[in-house]
Design an enzyme around this catalytic site. Structure first.
Site, PDB file in Angstrom:
ATOM      1  NE  ARG A  50       5.865  -0.681  -3.844  1.00  0.00           N
ATOM      2  CZ  ARG A  50       7.140  -0.869  -4.129  1.00  0.00           C
ATOM      3  NH1 ARG A  50       7.852  -1.671  -3.398  1.00  0.00           N
ATOM      4  NH2 ARG A  50       7.715  -0.209  -5.089  1.00  0.00           N
TER       5      ARG A  50
ATOM      6  N   GLY B 239       0.828  -1.198   0.000  1.00  0.00           N
ATOM      7  CA  GLY B 239       0.000   0.000   0.000  1.00  0.00           C
ATOM      8  C   GLY B 239       0.864   1.250   0.000  1.00  0.00           C
ATOM      9  CG  HIS B 240       4.707   1.304   0.432  1.00  0.00           C
ATOM     10  ND1 HIS B 240       4.402   0.171   1.140  1.00  0.00           N
ATOM     11  CD2 HIS B 240       5.944   1.119  -0.069  1.00  0.00           C
ATOM     12  CE1 HIS B 240       5.422  -0.666   1.071  1.00  0.00           C
ATOM     13  NE2 HIS B 240       6.375  -0.120   0.337  1.00  0.00           N
ATOM     14  CB  ALA B 241       4.890   4.174  -4.716  1.00  0.00           C
TER      15      ALA B 241
END
Length: 133
Positions: free
Chosen positions: A96, A49-51
């Site tokens: 992702r 839940g981040h990049a």
């Protein structure tokens, strides 16, 4: 596959006593700075839940399976990782999410950088602005 994300075969040494997977400097396009792993993830939970702005990561399913949803702000793709001799190289600027972990799944992450909170984009709208989507 999205942008510069790709599946990479991990060299293995086959032996009747068991296989040995090898990750050396030629395999990844960066120096390894950090290694961590996810385990005991409930099947209905998700991770990620981040990049990352600058950090590259290489994900491997050491045991079991899970899905990696990758997103460049325009397109999404779901990749199933379930073999310890294949890994997914994630480029910068890729959102992702990891989901659908099987029982006993272990995700190994080999990273180009040490933990640095400033490198994370944790809000999806901020991510879309970052990639110009």
């Amino acid at each position: 596959m999205l942008d510069n994300c790709k599946i990479i075969d991990i060299p293995k040494i086959a032996d009747p006593r068991g296989n040995l997977g090898v990750i050396e400097k030629e395999l990844l396009p960066y120096k390894i700075k950090r290694v961590y792993y996810l385990y005991d993830v409930p099947s209905d939970a998700y991770r990620g839940g981040h990049a990352h702005k600058e950090q590259l990561e290489f994900l491997i399913a050491l045991s079991g399976s899970f899905e990696v949803v990758i997103d460049n702000g325009t397109n999404k793709e779901t990749i199933t990782l379930n073999k310890p001799d294949k890994g997914l190289l994630l480029d910068t600027g890729i959102w992702r999410e990891l989901q659908n972990f099987s029982s006993g799944a272990i995700c190994l992450v080999v990273s180009s950088g040490e933990y640095l909170e400033e490198d994370y984009i944790r809000n999806y709208n901020d991510f879309k602005s970052f990639v110009g989507a």
